[in-house]
Design a protein around this motif. Structure first.
Motif, PDB file in Angstrom:
ATOM      1  N   ALA A   1       0.840  -1.204   0.000  1.00 24.61           N
ATOM      2  CA  ALA A   1       0.000   0.000   0.000  1.00 24.61           C
ATOM      3  C   ALA A   1       0.873   1.252   0.000  1.00 24.61           C
ATOM      4  O   ALA A   1       0.595   2.211  -0.731  1.00 24.61           O
ATOM      5  CB  ALA A   1      -0.939  -0.001   1.203  1.00 24.61           C
ATOM      6  N   GLN A   2       1.941   1.244   0.798  1.00 25.81           N
ATOM      7  CA  GLN A   2       2.827   2.400   0.847  1.00 25.81           C
ATOM      8  C   GLN A   2       3.558   2.602  -0.476  1.00 25.81           C
ATOM      9  O   GLN A   2       3.731   3.729  -0.935  1.00 25.81           O
ATOM     10  CB  GLN A   2       3.834   2.264   1.994  1.00 25.81           C
ATOM     11  N   ILE A   3       3.971   1.524  -1.096  1.00 22.61           N
ATOM     12  CA  ILE A   3       4.632   1.608  -2.407  1.00 22.61           C
ATOM     13  C   ILE A   3       3.682   2.246  -3.413  1.00 22.61           C
ATOM     14  O   ILE A   3       4.080   3.123  -4.185  1.00 22.61           O
ATOM     15  CB  ILE A   3       5.098   0.210  -2.869  1.00 22.61           C
ATOM     16  N   LEU A   4       2.421   1.841  -3.388  1.00 20.17           N
ATOM     17  CA  LEU A   4       1.438   2.421  -4.302  1.00 20.17           C
ATOM     18  C   LEU A   4       1.237   3.907  -4.014  1.00 20.17           C
ATOM     19  O   LEU A   4       1.146   4.715  -4.943  1.00 20.17           O
ATOM     20  CB  LEU A   4       0.110   1.660  -4.193  1.00 20.17           C
TER      21      LEU A   4
ATOM     22  N   ALA B   1      -1.463  -3.237  -8.774  1.00 20.58           N
ATOM     23  CA  ALA B   1      -1.581  -3.959  -7.500  1.00 20.58           C
ATOM     24  C   ALA B   1      -0.546  -5.078  -7.398  1.00 20.58           C
ATOM     25  O   ALA B   1       0.126  -5.224  -6.368  1.00 20.58           O
ATOM     26  CB  ALA B   1      -2.994  -4.519  -7.342  1.00 20.58           C
ATOM     27  N   LEU B   2      -0.412  -5.856  -8.456  1.00 19.71           N
ATOM     28  CA  LEU B   2       0.563  -6.950  -8.435  1.00 19.71           C
ATOM     29  C   LEU B   2       1.987  -6.428  -8.413  1.00 19.71           C
ATOM     30  O   LEU B   2       2.860  -7.006  -7.760  1.00 19.71           O
ATOM     31  CB  LEU B   2       0.344  -7.871  -9.636  1.00 19.71           C
ATOM     32  N   GLY B   3       2.244  -5.319  -9.107  1.00 18.24           N
ATOM     33  CA  GLY B   3       3.570  -4.715  -9.095  1.00 18.24           C
ATOM     34  C   GLY B   3       3.953  -4.221  -7.713  1.00 18.24           C
ATOM     35  O   GLY B   3       5.100  -4.368  -7.281  1.00 18.24           O
ATOM     36  N   ALA B   4       2.988  -3.636  -7.002  1.00 21.02           N
ATOM     37  CA  ALA B   4       3.251  -3.167  -5.639  1.00 21.02           C
ATOM     38  C   ALA B   4       3.515  -4.346  -4.709  1.00 21.02           C
ATOM     39  O   ALA B   4       4.446  -4.309  -3.888  1.00 21.02           O
ATOM     40  CB  ALA B   4       2.074  -2.342  -5.127  1.00 21.02           C
ATOM     41  N   LEU B   5       2.719  -5.397  -4.834  1.00 19.28           N
ATOM     42  CA  LEU B   5       2.895  -6.587  -3.997  1.00 19.28           C
ATOM     43  C   LEU B   5       4.252  -7.238  -4.276  1.00 19.28           C
ATOM     44  O   LEU B   5       4.986  -7.600  -3.352  1.00 19.28           O
ATOM     45  CB  LEU B   5       1.746  -7.569  -4.259  1.00 19.28           C
ATOM     46  N   SER B   6       4.599  -7.349  -5.553  1.00 18.94           N
ATOM     47  CA  SER B   6       5.882  -7.940  -5.924  1.00 18.94           C
ATOM     48  C   SER B   6       7.052  -7.090  -5.430  1.00 18.94           C
ATOM     49  O   SER B   6       8.047  -7.621  -4.941  1.00 18.94           O
ATOM     50  CB  SER B   6       5.961  -8.125  -7.438  1.00 18.94           C
TER      51      SER B   6
ATOM     52  N   PRO C   1       9.140  -4.884  -9.293  1.00 19.80           N
ATOM     53  CA  PRO C   1       7.700  -4.854  -9.560  1.00 19.80           C
ATOM     54  C   PRO C   1       7.208  -5.977 -10.478  1.00 19.80           C
ATOM     55  O   PRO C   1       6.023  -6.259 -10.522  1.00 19.80           O
ATOM     56  CB  PRO C   1       7.481  -3.488 -10.203  1.00 19.80           C
ATOM     57  N   ILE C   2       8.119  -6.606 -11.180  1.00 16.10           N
ATOM     58  CA  ILE C   2       7.721  -7.713 -12.054  1.00 16.10           C
ATOM     59  C   ILE C   2       7.869  -9.000 -11.264  1.00 16.10           C
ATOM     60  O   ILE C   2       8.975  -9.350 -10.834  1.00 16.10           O
ATOM     61  CB  ILE C   2       8.564  -7.741 -13.336  1.00 16.10           C
ATOM     62  N   PRO C   3       6.754  -9.704 -11.030  1.00 12.18           N
ATOM     63  CA  PRO C   3       6.835 -10.945 -10.236  1.00 12.18           C
ATOM     64  C   PRO C   3       7.805 -11.941 -10.863  1.00 12.18           C
ATOM     65  O   PRO C   3       7.930 -12.002 -12.091  1.00 12.18           O
ATOM     66  CB  PRO C   3       5.406 -11.488 -10.267  1.00 12.18           C
ATOM     67  N   PRO C   4       8.485 -12.712 -10.029  1.00 13.06           N
ATOM     68  CA  PRO C   4       9.402 -13.716 -10.571  1.00 13.06           C
ATOM     69  C   PRO C   4       8.635 -14.769 -11.361  1.00 13.06           C
ATOM     70  O   PRO C   4       7.435 -14.968 -11.160  1.00 13.06           O
ATOM     71  CB  PRO C   4      10.042 -14.328  -9.318  1.00 13.06           C
TER      72      PRO C   4
END
Length: 123
Positions: free
Chosen positions: A12-15, A34-39, A46-49
């Protein structure tokens, strides 16, 4: 190691810090979906492995259960991407979903390590 709830708080903070985008994990201006922030919170990227860890998969499941997606038979990554990319989904919506997921994960024993660069913000 940091609790799963901290992963969502960090996402959330990254976003908040980088801004929200649609249609890509990260855009040329550094905004993330959302996925980029989570990753980013989990891996620093930001790109999931290519191979997503079980902990991140569990976190995606917690988040996917708290969003409204038209995709019901696909995996959680697809559900989150569909929801994030809708015209009606705003940064505020994504941050609220991360906060709801953090609250839901508060009591879980699952632990997902944050990327070292993210740990200072989560603390």
């Amino acid at each position: 190691m940091t609790a799963t709830s901290d992963l969502f708080r960090q996402a959330a903070q990254i976003l908040r810090d980088q801004g929200h985008t649609k249609g890509a994990y990260v855009d040329p201006d550094g905004r993330v979906c959302a996925l980029g922030a989570l990753s980013t919170a989990a891996t620093g990227n930001p790109i999931p492995p290519e191979t997503i860890t079980p902990g991140i998969l569990a976190a995606m499941g917690i988040l996917a259960a708290r969003i409204d997606s038209n995709i019901v038979d696909e995996d959680d990554l697809e559900r989150i991407a569909d929801w994030n990319d809708r015209r009606s989904t705003t940064a505020k919506n994504v941050i609220a979903a991360f906060q709801a997921a953090a609250e839901a994960a508060q009591d879980t024993a699952d632990v997902i390590p944050l990327h070292p660069a993210s740990q200072a913000v989560a603390a």
